[in-house]
Motif scaffolding. Structure first.
Motif, PDB file in Angstrom:
ATOM      1  N   GLN A  90      46.305  95.612  67.769  1.00  0.00           N
ATOM      2  CA  GLN A  90      47.246  96.246  68.689  1.00  0.00           C
ATOM      3  C   GLN A  90      48.541  95.429  68.643  1.00  0.00           C
ATOM      4  OE1 GLN A  90      44.698  97.382  72.486  1.00  0.00           O
ATOM      5  NE2 GLN A  90      44.122  95.379  71.726  1.00  0.00           N
ATOM      6  N   TYR A  91      49.673  96.114  68.728  1.00  0.00           N
ATOM      7  CA  TYR A  91      50.951  95.421  68.589  1.00  0.00           C
ATOM      8  C   TYR A  91      51.895  95.730  69.746  1.00  0.00           C
ATOM      9  CZ  TYR A  91      49.258  94.785  63.831  1.00  0.00           C
ATOM     10  OH  TYR A  91      48.485  94.446  62.749  1.00  0.00           O
ATOM     11  N   ILE A  92      52.584  94.696  70.193  1.00  0.00           N
ATOM     12  CA  ILE A  92      53.659  94.823  71.162  1.00  0.00           C
ATOM     13  C   ILE A  92      54.921  94.372  70.450  1.00  0.00           C
ATOM     14  CG2 ILE A  92      54.572  94.027  73.378  1.00  0.00           C
ATOM     15  CD1 ILE A  92      51.637  93.516  74.205  1.00  0.00           C
ATOM     16  N   VAL A  93      55.905  95.261  70.335  1.00  0.00           N
ATOM     17  CA  VAL A  93      57.101  95.020  69.534  1.00  0.00           C
ATOM     18  C   VAL A  93      58.318  95.178  70.436  1.00  0.00           C
ATOM     19  CG1 VAL A  93      58.341  95.659  67.445  1.00  0.00           C
ATOM     20  CG2 VAL A  93      55.868  96.031  67.574  1.00  0.00           C
ATOM     21  N   ALA A  94      59.145  94.136  70.521  1.00  0.00           N
ATOM     22  CA  ALA A  94      60.238  94.135  71.485  1.00  0.00           C
ATOM     23  C   ALA A  94      61.560  93.688  70.871  1.00  0.00           C
ATOM     24  CB  ALA A  94      59.892  93.218  72.665  1.00  0.00           C
ATOM     25  N   ASP A  95      62.642  94.265  71.358  1.00  0.00           N
ATOM     26  CA  ASP A  95      63.977  93.755  71.079  1.00  0.00           C
ATOM     27  C   ASP A  95      64.148  92.487  71.917  1.00  0.00           C
ATOM     28  OD1 ASP A  95      66.675  93.092  71.133  1.00  0.00           O
ATOM     29  OD2 ASP A  95      67.360  95.149  71.331  1.00  0.00           O
ATOM     30  N   PRO A  96      64.352  91.324  71.300  1.00  0.00           N
ATOM     31  CA  PRO A  96      64.413  90.087  72.080  1.00  0.00           C
ATOM     32  C   PRO A  96      65.606  90.009  73.025  1.00  0.00           C
ATOM     33  CG  PRO A  96      64.997  89.688  69.783  1.00  0.00           C
ATOM     34  CD  PRO A  96      64.479  91.082  69.856  1.00  0.00           C
ATOM     35  N   ARG A  97      66.648  90.810  72.784  1.00  0.00           N
ATOM     36  CA  ARG A  97      67.830  90.764  73.639  1.00  0.00           C
ATOM     37  C   ARG A  97      67.689  91.677  74.850  1.00  0.00           C
ATOM     38  NH1 ARG A  97      72.782  90.827  69.155  1.00  0.00           N
ATOM     39  NH2 ARG A  97      72.205  88.849  68.126  1.00  0.00           N
ATOM     40  N   THR A  98      67.330  92.920  74.610  1.00  0.00           N
ATOM     41  CA  THR A  98      67.271  93.885  75.713  1.00  0.00           C
ATOM     42  C   THR A  98      65.906  93.950  76.373  1.00  0.00           C
ATOM     43  OG1 THR A  98      66.583  95.749  74.318  1.00  0.00           O
ATOM     44  CG2 THR A  98      68.960  95.310  74.485  1.00  0.00           C
ATOM     45  N   LYS A  99      64.876  93.415  75.713  1.00  0.00           N
ATOM     46  CA  LYS A  99      63.493  93.453  76.194  1.00  0.00           C
ATOM     47  C   LYS A  99      62.863  94.850  76.124  1.00  0.00           C
ATOM     48  CE  LYS A  99      63.398  89.079  77.717  1.00  0.00           C
ATOM     49  NZ  LYS A  99      62.434  88.045  77.322  1.00  0.00           N
ATOM     50  N   GLU A 100      63.563  95.808  75.505  1.00  0.00           N
ATOM     51  CA  GLU A 100      62.970  97.140  75.348  1.00  0.00           C
ATOM     52  C   GLU A 100      61.845  97.055  74.319  1.00  0.00           C
ATOM     53  OE1 GLU A 100      64.188 101.827  74.797  1.00  0.00           O
ATOM     54  OE2 GLU A 100      65.702 100.271  74.451  1.00  0.00           O
ATOM     55  N   THR A 101      60.739  97.739  74.600  1.00  0.00           N
ATOM     56  CA  THR A 101      59.483  97.448  73.904  1.00  0.00           C
ATOM     57  C   THR A 101      58.722  98.714  73.535  1.00  0.00           C
ATOM     58  OG1 THR A 101      59.328  95.382  75.159  1.00  0.00           O
ATOM     59  CG2 THR A 101      57.293  96.195  74.171  1.00  0.00           C
ATOM     60  N   ALA A 102      57.971  98.615  72.448  1.00  0.00           N
ATOM     61  CA  ALA A 102      56.997  99.635  72.048  1.00  0.00           C
ATOM     62  C   ALA A 102      55.632  98.970  71.914  1.00  0.00           C
ATOM     63  CB  ALA A 102      57.395 100.280  70.732  1.00  0.00           C
ATOM     64  N   ILE A 103      54.586  99.716  72.254  1.00  0.00           N
ATOM     65  CA  ILE A 103      53.209  99.261  72.047  1.00  0.00           C
ATOM     66  C   ILE A 103      52.566 100.199  71.031  1.00  0.00           C
ATOM     67  CG2 ILE A 103      51.001  98.720  73.122  1.00  0.00           C
ATOM     68  CD1 ILE A 103      52.414  98.420  75.769  1.00  0.00           C
ATOM     69  N   ILE A 104      51.902  99.626  70.036  1.00  0.00           N
ATOM     70  CA  ILE A 104      51.381 100.423  68.919  1.00  0.00           C
ATOM     71  C   ILE A 104      49.865 100.308  68.826  1.00  0.00           C
ATOM     72  CG2 ILE A 104      51.486 100.787  66.423  1.00  0.00           C
ATOM     73  CD1 ILE A 104      54.265  99.485  66.449  1.00  0.00           C
ATOM     74  N   ASP A 105      49.193 101.466  68.770  1.00  0.00           N
ATOM     75  CA  ASP A 105      47.751 101.589  68.492  1.00  0.00           C
ATOM     76  C   ASP A 105      46.884 100.797  69.475  1.00  0.00           C
ATOM     77  OD1 ASP A 105      48.189 103.381  66.469  1.00  0.00           O
ATOM     78  OD2 ASP A 105      47.901 101.954  64.834  1.00  0.00           O
ATOM     79  N   THR A 106      46.834 101.299  70.686  1.00  0.00           N
ATOM     80  CA  THR A 106      46.105 100.631  71.762  1.00  0.00           C
ATOM     81  C   THR A 106      44.631 101.026  71.784  1.00  0.00           C
ATOM     82  OG1 THR A 106      46.548 102.393  73.366  1.00  0.00           O
ATOM     83  CG2 THR A 106      48.215 100.668  73.120  1.00  0.00           C
ATOM     84  N   VAL A 107      43.830 100.211  72.493  1.00  0.00           N
ATOM     85  CA  VAL A 107      42.384 100.431  72.567  1.00  0.00           C
ATOM     86  C   VAL A 107      41.935 100.551  74.019  1.00  0.00           C
ATOM     87  CG1 VAL A 107      40.101  99.461  72.077  1.00  0.00           C
ATOM     88  CG2 VAL A 107      41.956  99.199  70.404  1.00  0.00           C
ATOM     89  N   LEU A 108      41.187 101.614  74.305  1.00  0.00           N
ATOM     90  CA  LEU A 108      40.479 101.770  75.574  1.00  0.00           C
ATOM     91  C   LEU A 108      39.020 101.432  75.313  1.00  0.00           C
ATOM     92  CD1 LEU A 108      40.811 102.776  78.559  1.00  0.00           C
ATOM     93  CD2 LEU A 108      40.054 105.022  77.725  1.00  0.00           C
ATOM     94  N   ASP A 109      38.481 100.463  76.036  1.00  0.00           N
ATOM     95  CA  ASP A 109      37.113 100.011  75.779  1.00  0.00           C
ATOM     96  C   ASP A 109      36.096 101.061  76.224  1.00  0.00           C
ATOM     97  OD1 ASP A 109      38.035  97.365  74.959  1.00  0.00           O
ATOM     98  OD2 ASP A 109      38.505  97.068  77.075  1.00  0.00           O
TER      99      ASP A 109
END
Length: 302
Positions: free
Chosen positions: A17-36
């Motif tokens: 699972q990935y959390i990808v963020a712009d380090p300046r604005t803090k705007e973020t995307a989360i990729i391919d999450t898991v529900l247990d």
């Protein structure tokens, strides 16, 4: 400009699972999450997704996108749960749940197989991307690349000099993903891998899963040797199924023979019921998908 990338490994299903963020604005995307999900007990839980929320909170991120590379057949997505929780934390700023536009083909085919009504599939995702489409993550422009083969809806996300490949290519000592799901194609996967290997040699390819061979060694107690990325150069030289110079007929023959020996993924039916619905749970237990215990925090995650 390069993003900040957090990698979170879910060891039960071998999912990155990935959390990808712009380090300046803090705007973020989360990729391919898991529900247990405990299949035998019929219990849903959110421990894996809550780890993602902790990272978001600790770094003061604002999540704009919850991205899927494809309709996963081996784990349930936590997209709707995360959307609900993040909307509450972000003063109702609701992240968009996104996937590739060819999800419509997958929903039509597999919706019939798993007896999911059209009304439950309509509007399952907030947005669907076309090949080559761009979007912004703060000051960083991201781009979508269609990577069919494992599934026809499969896409990757190019963010900076990083490509989040999902199951379109695995780490070199694992090789490639199966292509025997409806609409899958070994020929298409070969071409998708070739497309990835045509990017600059320093680009990082972040894979959707890792199943570390026993001889790889351990890189931490939690990850047990799992590696989130390698470079285009490494993949071109070392991928055991599809490195540079591998011929298409050779790959298709290998993949077809290998796929014929594989059993159905353990969580195939539950995954399809949730992932085709864009992360929503069915109203009650259904054939092959027992639902006995669902956290109150998931109820109403629409």
């Amino acid at each position: 400009m390069e993003p900040t990338i957090h990698t979170v490994f879910e060891s039960v299903t071998g999912t990155w699972q990935y959390i990808v963020a712009d380090p300046r604005t803090k705007e973020t995307a989360i990729i391919d999450t898991v529900l247990d999900y405990n299949k035998d007990m019929g219990v849903i839980s959110t421990a894996s997704a809550d780890k993602l929320l902790d990272v978001v909170t600790d770094n003061d991120y604002t999540v704009s996108y919850i991205l899927e590379t494809h309709a996963h057949a081996d784990h349930l997505t936590a997209s709707r749960y995360l959307q609900k929780m993040l909307s509450q934390r972000q003063n109702e700023r609701r992240p968009l749940i996104c996937i590739g536009e060819h999800i419509a083909q997958v929903q039509e085919t597999l919706g019939q197989i798993y007896d999911i009504s059209e009304s439950e599939l309509y509007g399952a995702f907030d947005y669907t991307f076309s090949d080559g489409e761009t979007f912004r993550l703060g000051n960083i422009q991201a781009q979508v690349v269609h990577l069919p083969g494992h599934t026809p809806d499969h896409i990757g996300y190019i963010i900076g000099s990083n490509i989040f490949t999902g199951d379109s290519i695995f780490n070199p000592d694992v090789g490639s993903a199966r292509c025997d799901f409806p609409g899958g194609s070994a020929t298409a996967l070969y071409n998708s891998a070739g497309r990835l290997l045509s990017f600059p040699s320093h680009f990082r390819l972040y894979t959707g899963h890792d199943y570390p061979p026993k001889d790889r060694g351990v890189r931490g107690p939690e990850q047990s040797g799992a590696i989130p990325y390698t470079t285009v150069e490494q993949q071109s030289k070392e991928n055991k199924h599809v490195k540079s110079g591998t011929q298409e007929d050779e790959f298709v023959k290998m993949r077809s023979e290998r796929d014929s020996t594989l059993s159905e993924p353990k969580l195939l039916r539950p995954s399809m019921h949730v992932n085709l619905r864009g992360g929503r749970l069915p109203a009650c237990s259904t054939k092959g998908f027992k639902l006995e215990q669902i956290p109150a925090s998931i109820v109403g995650a629409e």
